[in-house]
Design a protein around this motif. Structure first.
Motif, PDB file in Angstrom:
ATOM      1  N   PHE A 284      -0.706   0.088   4.866  1.00  0.00           N
ATOM      2  CA  PHE A 284      -1.038   1.186   3.949  1.00  0.00           C
ATOM      3  C   PHE A 284      -0.140   2.412   4.127  1.00  0.00           C
ATOM      4  O   PHE A 284      -0.310   3.407   3.426  1.00  0.00           O
ATOM      5  N   LEU A 285       0.800   2.353   5.049  1.00  0.00           N
ATOM      6  CA  LEU A 285       1.623   3.530   5.336  1.00  0.00           C
ATOM      7  C   LEU A 285       2.493   3.901   4.142  1.00  0.00           C
ATOM      8  O   LEU A 285       3.165   3.057   3.542  1.00  0.00           O
ATOM      9  N   LYS A 286       2.456   5.205   3.785  1.00  0.00           N
ATOM     10  CA  LYS A 286       3.243   5.710   2.658  1.00  0.00           C
ATOM     11  C   LYS A 286       4.315   6.695   3.093  1.00  0.00           C
ATOM     12  O   LYS A 286       5.377   6.768   2.484  1.00  0.00           O
ATOM     13  N   HIS A 287       4.012   7.470   4.135  1.00  0.00           N
ATOM     14  CA  HIS A 287       4.929   8.538   4.528  1.00  0.00           C
ATOM     15  C   HIS A 287       5.038   8.584   6.044  1.00  0.00           C
ATOM     16  O   HIS A 287       4.034   8.653   6.745  1.00  0.00           O
ATOM     17  N   PHE A 288       6.266   8.588   6.539  1.00  0.00           N
ATOM     18  CA  PHE A 288       6.543   8.610   7.971  1.00  0.00           C
ATOM     19  C   PHE A 288       7.532   9.761   8.199  1.00  0.00           C
ATOM     20  O   PHE A 288       8.677   9.684   7.773  1.00  0.00           O
ATOM     21  N   CYS A 289       7.086  10.838   8.847  1.00  0.00           N
ATOM     22  CA  CYS A 289       7.914  12.036   9.002  1.00  0.00           C
ATOM     23  C   CYS A 289       8.160  12.329  10.477  1.00  0.00           C
ATOM     24  O   CYS A 289       7.222  12.381  11.267  1.00  0.00           O
ATOM     25  N   VAL A 290       9.414  12.509  10.834  1.00  0.00           N
ATOM     26  CA  VAL A 290       9.789  12.961  12.171  1.00  0.00           C
ATOM     27  C   VAL A 290      10.653  14.196  11.987  1.00  0.00           C
ATOM     28  O   VAL A 290      11.777  14.105  11.478  1.00  0.00           O
ATOM     29  N   TRP A 291      10.120  15.352  12.383  1.00  0.00           N
ATOM     30  CA  TRP A 291      10.807  16.625  12.144  1.00  0.00           C
ATOM     31  C   TRP A 291      11.078  17.340  13.459  1.00  0.00           C
ATOM     32  O   TRP A 291      10.432  17.106  14.463  1.00  0.00           O
ATOM     33  N   GLY A 292      12.042  18.252  13.429  1.00  0.00           N
ATOM     34  CA  GLY A 292      12.297  19.093  14.588  1.00  0.00           C
ATOM     35  C   GLY A 292      12.865  18.294  15.748  1.00  0.00           C
ATOM     36  O   GLY A 292      13.480  17.237  15.574  1.00  0.00           O
ATOM     37  N   ASP A 293      12.641  18.768  16.947  1.00  0.00           N
ATOM     38  CA  ASP A 293      13.221  18.174  18.136  1.00  0.00           C
ATOM     39  C   ASP A 293      12.367  17.011  18.627  1.00  0.00           C
ATOM     40  O   ASP A 293      11.374  17.190  19.323  1.00  0.00           O
ATOM     41  N   CYS A 294      12.780  15.805  18.238  1.00  0.00           N
ATOM     42  CA  CYS A 294      12.202  14.568  18.797  1.00  0.00           C
ATOM     43  C   CYS A 294      13.380  13.706  19.262  1.00  0.00           C
ATOM     44  O   CYS A 294      13.472  12.509  18.952  1.00  0.00           O
ATOM     45  N   SER A 295      14.286  14.329  19.996  1.00  0.00           N
ATOM     46  CA  SER A 295      15.588  13.728  20.275  1.00  0.00           C
ATOM     47  C   SER A 295      15.532  12.511  21.195  1.00  0.00           C
ATOM     48  O   SER A 295      16.461  11.703  21.223  1.00  0.00           O
ATOM     49  N   LYS A 296      14.452  12.345  21.957  1.00  0.00           N
ATOM     50  CA  LYS A 296      14.362  11.193  22.862  1.00  0.00           C
ATOM     51  C   LYS A 296      13.706   9.985  22.213  1.00  0.00           C
ATOM     52  O   LYS A 296      13.635   8.915  22.827  1.00  0.00           O
ATOM     53  N   LEU A 297      13.244  10.138  20.987  1.00  0.00           N
ATOM     54  CA  LEU A 297      12.650   9.006  20.267  1.00  0.00           C
ATOM     55  C   LEU A 297      13.775   8.213  19.614  1.00  0.00           C
ATOM     56  O   LEU A 297      14.370   8.643  18.626  1.00  0.00           O
ATOM     57  N   LYS A 298      14.077   7.057  20.163  1.00  0.00           N
ATOM     58  CA  LYS A 298      15.220   6.261  19.703  1.00  0.00           C
ATOM     59  C   LYS A 298      14.828   5.096  18.799  1.00  0.00           C
ATOM     60  O   LYS A 298      15.679   4.515  18.134  1.00  0.00           O
ATOM     61  N   LYS A 299      13.547   4.749  18.792  1.00  0.00           N
ATOM     62  CA  LYS A 299      13.148   3.548  18.055  1.00  0.00           C
ATOM     63  C   LYS A 299      11.785   3.762  17.405  1.00  0.00           C
ATOM     64  O   LYS A 299      10.872   4.305  18.018  1.00  0.00           O
ATOM     65  N   LEU A 300      11.649   3.313  16.157  1.00  0.00           N
ATOM     66  CA  LEU A 300      10.373   3.351  15.459  1.00  0.00           C
ATOM     67  C   LEU A 300       9.694   1.980  15.551  1.00  0.00           C
ATOM     68  O   LEU A 300      10.388   0.959  15.616  1.00  0.00           O
ATOM     69  N   PRO A 301       8.375   1.915  15.523  1.00  0.00           N
ATOM     70  CA  PRO A 301       7.662   0.637  15.662  1.00  0.00           C
ATOM     71  C   PRO A 301       7.648  -0.154  14.349  1.00  0.00           C
ATOM     72  O   PRO A 301       6.595  -0.530  13.833  1.00  0.00           O
ATOM     73  N   LEU A 302       8.820  -0.391  13.815  1.00  0.00           N
ATOM     74  CA  LEU A 302       8.951  -1.050  12.518  1.00  0.00           C
ATOM     75  C   LEU A 302       9.896  -2.229  12.611  1.00  0.00           C
ATOM     76  O   LEU A 302      10.873  -2.218  13.377  1.00  0.00           O
TER      77      LEU A 302
END
Length: 484
Positions: free
Chosen positions: A453-471
């Motif tokens: 059901f996911l429609k919107h996935f937002c990553v804003w600002g400083d999330c610099s250590k997040l290298k991978k999404l669970p997709l």
């Protein structure tokens, strides 16, 4: 055009009446607001309690949606298409010849109130979504039951405006931010059951409102000055039939205690004392709770636990661990917000395990909870407790500088070991995920997940250590996800 209304337990006549009431609104409108107004109008007389009426109303709204007489806007709003609305107005005009039922000028760009003579016989009236600043007339509308004045530019209502409307049951003044004062004449509305003052600038509730003894709903949500508004003592408690009470600020600020006779002064003690007198309460929204003591005071009363839909915890500084078990058994809890809880390091889940283990059911804890917002909790490292929120639709986490994992693989492994059964896939109902300024975040989940059901996935600002999404390629089959 032939319209066939579904024949159900209330009959097609009821469906017609409820459908025609939608044209009182302009644009989209919340389904919850509809149910509240119908209930207070007495259109659902089979039900004494709002919680029972809501089930039937959901069925009626779904029937109207299936018949294309209403359109869904998102999950929580509906609207009437312009063509359908014109048809509804035509039907209402045909009925008006016989019964003078409706006077509708919603969204008609009015700058002044219509001449009183044109609507003095109406039963239901809407002049919402216009540009009216002043209501000067003294009305003599002895049949009027519903009056929608919301979303204008109202600043002044004359004292005599409400003097001769003895049968009015629903009054909507919402979204008039320039309206800071109620006329004393509002106390003449002795038949009033629904008073919507949400999103207004009202600064004081008059003690004269005690005459509104039939009131079932009072909405003070999204008020500009809710922390500064004066609510005299023994006013709220005098509404003995009240079932819906909403008191939430648009902007939450603390003000000095200037008025002694105000239930909002102090640390919620006066408010709690008033609310304990409301034995028919079904739905309760309250201002943000700022410490563990105040939270415990509220949750010690079973009536409150069963009524609260939105729980906001703000500025918790007296505890570094929050026990999520205290939110258990809050049957109506739909939205939970943790804001600026600077000392909160952990939301514990251990004490939930015993109840999960005994019921062999991860989904029994927070089955109604659909919105979670965590903002400014600088020491929080994970939100693993969300595994117990099976119907989560909206998740926003921001400005949590030590957040490393959304769901911790290690903690979830411990959960499975202690409970003895695997934990379910998380986020199966999620529609929107917002992550903002989480500089230490490394993982949302360690593996790809289905997001049907996911429609919107937002990553804003400083999330610099997040290298991978669970997709992966299977995460959103037959679904379109917007990723920012």
């Amino acid at each position: 055009m032939i319209i066939v209304f579904p024949e159900r337990m209330h009959g097609s006549g009821c469906f017609l009446k409820l459908w025609l009431l939608h044209m009182l609104y302009a644009g989209q409108f919340p389904t919850k607001g509809l149910v509240e107004h119908w209930f207070c109008e007495g259109l659902l007389n089979d039900f004494d309690r709002f919680s029972e009426a809501q089930i039937q109303c959901d069925h009626i709204i779904n029937s109207l949606l299936n018949a294309c007489l209403l359109e869904r806007v998102g999950e929580d709003y509906v609207k009437m298409h312009d063509v359908i609305r014109d048809m509804a107005l035509w039907i209402a005009c045909e009925l008006e010849v016989k019964e003078n039922n409706f006077f509708v000028k919603a969204g008609a760009q009015l700058l002044e109130e219509p001449d009183a003579m044109t609507w003095e016989c109406a039963k239901r009236m809407s002049i919402m979504s216009n540009h009216i600043k002043v209501l000067r007339e003294t009305l003599k509308c002895h049949n009027l039951r519903t009056l929608f004045l919301g979303e204008n530019n109202l600043q002044v209502i004359s004292d005599g405006f409400f003097h001769f409307i003895p049968r009015l049951t629903v009054l909507n003044l919402s979204r008039n931010y320039g309206l800071e004062e109620l006329p004393k004449g509002i106390s003449q509305l002795i038949s009033l059951e629904c008073l919507d003052l949400s999103s207004t600038g009202i600064r004081e509730l008059l003690i004269e409102l005690k005459s509104l003894t039939k009131l079932k709903m009072l909405d003070l949500s999204n008020m500009l000055f809710v922390r500064k508004i004066k609510i005299p003592r023994q006013l709220i408690s005098s509404f003995s039939k009240l079932q819906i009470f909403k008191l939430r600020p648009l902007i939450n600020r603390d003000y000095p205690d200037e008025e002694e006779d105000n239930v909002l002064n102090g640390v919620n003690e006066n408010l709690i004392k008033e609310l304990k007198c409301l034995q028919h309460l079904n739905i309760l929204s309250i201002p943000p709770i700022k410490n563990v003591f105040a939270l415990e005071r509220f949750l010690n009363f079973n009536l409150f636990r069963c009524c609260i839909e939105t729980l906001e915890l703000e500025g918790f500084r007296d505890s570094n661990v929050f026990n999520s078990l205290c939110l258990e058994n809050m049957e109506r809890l739909e939205k939970s917000c943790f804001k600026d809880c600077a000392s909160m390091e952990e939301i514990k889940i251990e004490k939930l395990l015993s109840s999960v283990s005994s019921s062999i059911n991860y989904t029994s804890q927070f089955h109604k909870l659909s919105h979670v917002i965590i903002d400014g909790c600088g020491k929080l490292t994970d939100t693993t407790w969300l595994i117990f929120v099976p119907n989560l639709r909206f998740l926003s986490i921001s400005w949590c500088f030590k957040m490393e994992e959304i769901l911790s693989e290690g903690k979830l492994g411990e959960v499975a070991d202690k409970v003895g059964i695997p934990y379910p896939k998380p986020f199966l109902k999620l529609e929107m995920l917002k992550l903002c300024v989480l500089p230490e975040l490394k993982s949302i989940y360690w593996d790809a997940l289905p997001f049907p059901f996911l429609k919107h996935f937002c990553v804003w600002g400083d999330c610099s250590k997040l290298k991978k999404l669970p997709l992966n390629s299977d995460s959103a089959k037959r679904n379109h996800i917007t990723i920012e």
